[in-house]
Design a protein around this motif. Sequence first.
Motif, PDB file in Angstrom:
ATOM      1  N   PHE A  59       0.838  -1.195   0.000  1.00  0.00           N
ATOM      2  CA  PHE A  59       0.000   0.000   0.000  1.00  0.00           C
ATOM      3  C   PHE A  59       0.875   1.248   0.000  1.00  0.00           C
ATOM      4  CE2 PHE A  59      -2.651  -3.189   2.217  1.00  0.00           C
ATOM      5  CZ  PHE A  59      -3.754  -3.153   1.383  1.00  0.00           C
ATOM      6  N   LEU A 111      -2.832   3.612   2.872  1.00  0.00           N
ATOM      7  CA  LEU A 111      -2.909   3.223   4.287  1.00  0.00           C
ATOM      8  C   LEU A 111      -3.875   4.133   5.030  1.00  0.00           C
ATOM      9  CD1 LEU A 111       0.737   2.414   5.407  1.00  0.00           C
ATOM     10  CD2 LEU A 111      -1.131   0.840   4.909  1.00  0.00           C
ATOM     11  N   SER A 125      -7.600   2.857   6.121  1.00  0.00           N
ATOM     12  CA  SER A 125      -7.210   2.428   7.472  1.00  0.00           C
ATOM     13  C   SER A 125      -8.372   1.805   8.236  1.00  0.00           C
ATOM     14  CB  SER A 125      -6.625   3.604   8.255  1.00  0.00           C
ATOM     15  OG  SER A 125      -7.562   4.664   8.346  1.00  0.00           O
ATOM     16  N   ARG A 126      -9.580   2.341   8.069  1.00  0.00           N
ATOM     17  CA  ARG A 126     -10.729   1.787   8.818  1.00  0.00           C
ATOM     18  C   ARG A 126     -11.124   0.421   8.295  1.00  0.00           C
ATOM     19  NH1 ARG A 126      -8.829   6.539  10.544  1.00  0.00           N
ATOM     20  NH2 ARG A 126     -10.194   7.567  12.056  1.00  0.00           N
ATOM     21  N   ILE A 171      -8.616  -1.686   7.062  1.00  0.00           N
ATOM     22  CA  ILE A 171      -7.483  -2.554   7.385  1.00  0.00           C
ATOM     23  C   ILE A 171      -7.535  -3.008   8.842  1.00  0.00           C
ATOM     24  CG2 ILE A 171      -4.949  -2.617   7.566  1.00  0.00           C
ATOM     25  CD1 ILE A 171      -4.906  -0.737   5.073  1.00  0.00           C
ATOM     26  N   ILE A 172      -8.055  -2.139   9.730  1.00  0.00           N
ATOM     27  CA  ILE A 172      -8.092  -2.543  11.135  1.00  0.00           C
ATOM     28  C   ILE A 172      -9.253  -3.491  11.441  1.00  0.00           C
ATOM     29  CG2 ILE A 172      -6.841  -0.519  11.930  1.00  0.00           C
ATOM     30  CD1 ILE A 172      -9.269   0.848  12.730  1.00  0.00           C
ATOM     31  N   PRO A 187     -10.932  -7.001  11.564  1.00  0.00           N
ATOM     32  CA  PRO A 187     -10.437  -8.381  11.412  1.00  0.00           C
ATOM     33  C   PRO A 187     -10.934  -9.038  10.123  1.00  0.00           C
ATOM     34  CG  PRO A 187     -11.359  -8.048  13.617  1.00  0.00           C
ATOM     35  CD  PRO A 187     -11.651  -6.800  12.834  1.00  0.00           C
ATOM     36  N   GLY A 232      -5.373  -6.050   5.554  1.00  0.00           N
ATOM     37  CA  GLY A 232      -4.669  -5.741   4.317  1.00  0.00           C
ATOM     38  C   GLY A 232      -5.049  -6.705   3.212  1.00  0.00           C
ATOM     39  N   LYS A 233      -5.232  -7.980   3.590  1.00  0.00           N
ATOM     40  CA  LYS A 233      -5.573  -8.995   2.578  1.00  0.00           C
ATOM     41  C   LYS A 233      -6.910  -8.699   1.927  1.00  0.00           C
ATOM     42  CE  LYS A 233      -2.859 -12.686   4.588  1.00  0.00           C
ATOM     43  NZ  LYS A 233      -2.832 -13.752   5.586  1.00  0.00           N
ATOM     44  N   ARG A 252      -6.738  -5.686  -0.332  1.00  0.00           N
ATOM     45  CA  ARG A 252      -6.140  -6.034  -1.636  1.00  0.00           C
ATOM     46  C   ARG A 252      -7.166  -6.728  -2.528  1.00  0.00           C
ATOM     47  NH1 ARG A 252      -1.890  -7.461   1.879  1.00  0.00           N
ATOM     48  NH2 ARG A 252      -0.283  -5.858   1.851  1.00  0.00           N
ATOM     49  N   PRO A 310      -5.016   5.773  14.029  1.00  0.00           N
ATOM     50  CA  PRO A 310      -4.988   4.303  14.003  1.00  0.00           C
ATOM     51  C   PRO A 310      -3.819   3.735  13.200  1.00  0.00           C
ATOM     52  CG  PRO A 310      -6.459   5.072  12.280  1.00  0.00           C
ATOM     53  CD  PRO A 310      -5.864   6.304  12.933  1.00  0.00           C
ATOM     54  N   TYR A 311      -2.882   4.611  12.714  1.00  0.00           N
ATOM     55  CA  TYR A 311      -1.847   4.101  11.807  1.00  0.00           C
ATOM     56  C   TYR A 311      -0.850   3.214  12.518  1.00  0.00           C
ATOM     57  CZ  TYR A 311      -4.392   7.553   9.364  1.00  0.00           C
ATOM     58  OH  TYR A 311      -5.448   8.252   8.843  1.00  0.00           O
ATOM     59  N   PHE A 334      -1.683   0.905  14.659  1.00  0.00           N
ATOM     60  CA  PHE A 334      -2.238  -0.446  14.559  1.00  0.00           C
ATOM     61  C   PHE A 334      -2.280  -0.929  13.112  1.00  0.00           C
ATOM     62  CE2 PHE A 334      -5.887  -3.483  14.466  1.00  0.00           C
ATOM     63  CZ  PHE A 334      -5.223  -4.510  15.116  1.00  0.00           C
ATOM     64  N   VAL A 335      -2.554   0.002  12.196  1.00  0.00           N
ATOM     65  CA  VAL A 335      -2.578  -0.377  10.768  1.00  0.00           C
ATOM     66  C   VAL A 335      -1.228  -0.980  10.373  1.00  0.00           C
ATOM     67  CG1 VAL A 335      -2.617   0.564   8.413  1.00  0.00           C
ATOM     68  CG2 VAL A 335      -4.377   1.246  10.059  1.00  0.00           C
ATOM     69  N   LYS A 336      -0.139  -0.295  10.724  1.00  0.00           N
ATOM     70  CA  LYS A 336       1.211  -0.783  10.377  1.00  0.00           C
ATOM     71  C   LYS A 336       1.518  -2.107  11.073  1.00  0.00           C
ATOM     72  CE  LYS A 336       3.246   2.668   7.981  1.00  0.00           C
ATOM     73  NZ  LYS A 336       3.989   2.554   6.735  1.00  0.00           N
ATOM     74  N   LYS A 356      -0.619  -4.323  12.233  1.00  0.00           N
ATOM     75  CA  LYS A 356      -1.477  -5.399  11.731  1.00  0.00           C
ATOM     76  C   LYS A 356      -0.987  -5.906  10.371  1.00  0.00           C
ATOM     77  CE  LYS A 356      -6.299  -6.626  11.206  1.00  0.00           C
ATOM     78  NZ  LYS A 356      -6.575  -6.995   9.840  1.00  0.00           N
ATOM     79  N   LEU A 357      -0.613  -4.975   9.492  1.00  0.00           N
ATOM     80  CA  LEU A 357      -0.120  -5.381   8.173  1.00  0.00           C
ATOM     81  C   LEU A 357       1.163  -6.214   8.306  1.00  0.00           C
ATOM     82  CD1 LEU A 357      -0.758  -2.140   6.084  1.00  0.00           C
ATOM     83  CD2 LEU A 357      -1.944  -4.330   5.852  1.00  0.00           C
ATOM     84  N   GLU A 401       0.146  -9.643   9.421  1.00  0.00           N
ATOM     85  CA  GLU A 401      -0.480 -10.393   8.316  1.00  0.00           C
ATOM     86  C   GLU A 401       0.560 -11.075   7.442  1.00  0.00           C
ATOM     87  OE1 GLU A 401      -3.271  -8.353   5.816  1.00  0.00           O
ATOM     88  OE2 GLU A 401      -4.525  -7.753   7.507  1.00  0.00           O
ATOM     89  N   ASP A 402       1.710 -10.420   7.283  1.00  0.00           N
ATOM     90  CA  ASP A 402       2.745 -10.964   6.400  1.00  0.00           C
ATOM     91  C   ASP A 402       3.566 -12.070   7.062  1.00  0.00           C
ATOM     92  OD1 ASP A 402       2.103  -9.416   4.271  1.00  0.00           O
ATOM     93  OD2 ASP A 402       3.552  -7.831   4.692  1.00  0.00           O
ATOM     94  N   HIS A 440      -7.917  -9.761  18.027  1.00  0.00           N
ATOM     95  CA  HIS A 440      -7.763 -10.430  16.735  1.00  0.00           C
ATOM     96  C   HIS A 440      -7.185 -11.836  16.883  1.00  0.00           C
ATOM     97  CE1 HIS A 440      -8.045  -6.756  13.854  1.00  0.00           C
ATOM     98  NE2 HIS A 440      -8.679  -6.499  14.981  1.00  0.00           N
ATOM     99  N   LYS A 454       2.221 -14.304  16.481  1.00  0.00           N
ATOM    100  CA  LYS A 454       1.068 -14.537  15.614  1.00  0.00           C
ATOM    101  C   LYS A 454       0.493 -15.921  15.898  1.00  0.00           C
ATOM    102  CE  LYS A 454      -0.537 -14.481  10.872  1.00  0.00           C
ATOM    103  NZ  LYS A 454      -0.305 -13.930   9.524  1.00  0.00           N
ATOM    104  N   GLU A 462      -4.437 -16.440  11.538  1.00  0.00           N
ATOM    105  CA  GLU A 462      -4.426 -15.701  10.253  1.00  0.00           C
ATOM    106  C   GLU A 462      -5.446 -14.586  10.296  1.00  0.00           C
ATOM    107  OE1 GLU A 462      -2.549 -15.480   7.763  1.00  0.00           O
ATOM    108  OE2 GLU A 462      -1.275 -17.198   8.158  1.00  0.00           O
TER     109      GLU A 462
END
Lengths: 267, 82
Positions: free
Chosen positions: A3, A8, A12-13, A15-16, A18, A22-23, A26, B19-20, B22-24, B26-27, B30-31, B58, B79, B82
């Motif tokens: 992203f 991002l 963002s709302r 992506i957070i 569950p 991000g998946k 996409r 929220p960035y 948590f965004v960062k 969480k991403l 995920e990986d 989560h 983790k 998934e």
Amino acid sequence: MDFTEDQLQRYSRHIILPEVGGKGQRKLLAAKVFIVGAGGLGCPVGYYLTAAGVGTLGIIDNDSVELSNLQRQIAHSTKTIGMHKIDSAKATFEALNPDVSVIGIKERISKDNILDLIKGYDIVVDGSDNFPTRYLVNDACVMAKKPLVSGAILKFEGHVTTIVPGEGHCYRCLFEEMPPPGLVPSCQEAGVIGAIPGVVGSLQAIEVFKLILGKGDVLKNTLLIYDALKTTFRRIKVPKNPNCPVCGDNPTIRELLDYDAGYCAVR
Amino acid sequence: MEEDIKPDRKINIKGLVCPYTFVKAKLAVEDMEIGQVIEILLDYEEASRSIPKSMEDHGQKVLKIEKINDTDWVLVIRKEKE
């Protein structure tokens, strides 16, 4: 795909959540959705799919914006009266989110073009305002095995149902044949309250998100009826009909028909 | 003990706010593969509470929350889902 910083922030709302992450975002960015009609329903559906970053939107309509549309068709404006609805909607959606590719088709959808038009798309949304188109879109989606999120509005009432060919009911399992011309009035004849397409179109957009994300339950084998005067939602069970003429075990409709026969479009 | 856990991945999200944060985080999770551990360095106090809470919500495992100096925190998360 990574992203960008803008993405991002923009998503963002999502992506957070569950269920998205991000998946899921996409998946939304990679999804291709075809919307029939840029009117009452097509406007909010297209607006929310665009906002959510659904990557490719095809949208077909053959009309121009009229002043009488603006009480409910939120992608158009006083400034775009007289403009083709496709150009008006495309400009609105592209201004909202440059991630989305909007493919506008200024044609009338018909039995001759629909299968080619929907071929490259994952999901079809019906926001049409007439029965011949509704049945055409249903039959084509069953034949092409495309999930279809169908919506309808009139007066203070809205309907939503999600057709997943091969898994659940289709529109003909619900109403096998079109009503005779003149029996069900059109919006022009009977009126429609302003925010109803917003409710129904938003429900359709959410159905599309769930289909793309593979999360939750869609309105498969179910018709949702919203009564705005009573403020009620009713869920009606719609079993798949094994004798359905288009999706049944021995279909009698094997190619698209002349749906307009006997119908005159009120323009 | 938890002190000995060697992270598979480290991210520095200093300067970011919710929220960035948590965004960062969480991403990045995920990986990763299930069972892998991430170390997150941050300087936004609220995120030192909200990221662990959201990660637990989560289904991930919070192994450590530590204030390492006047401004910074380190979180260690494994983790689990998934």
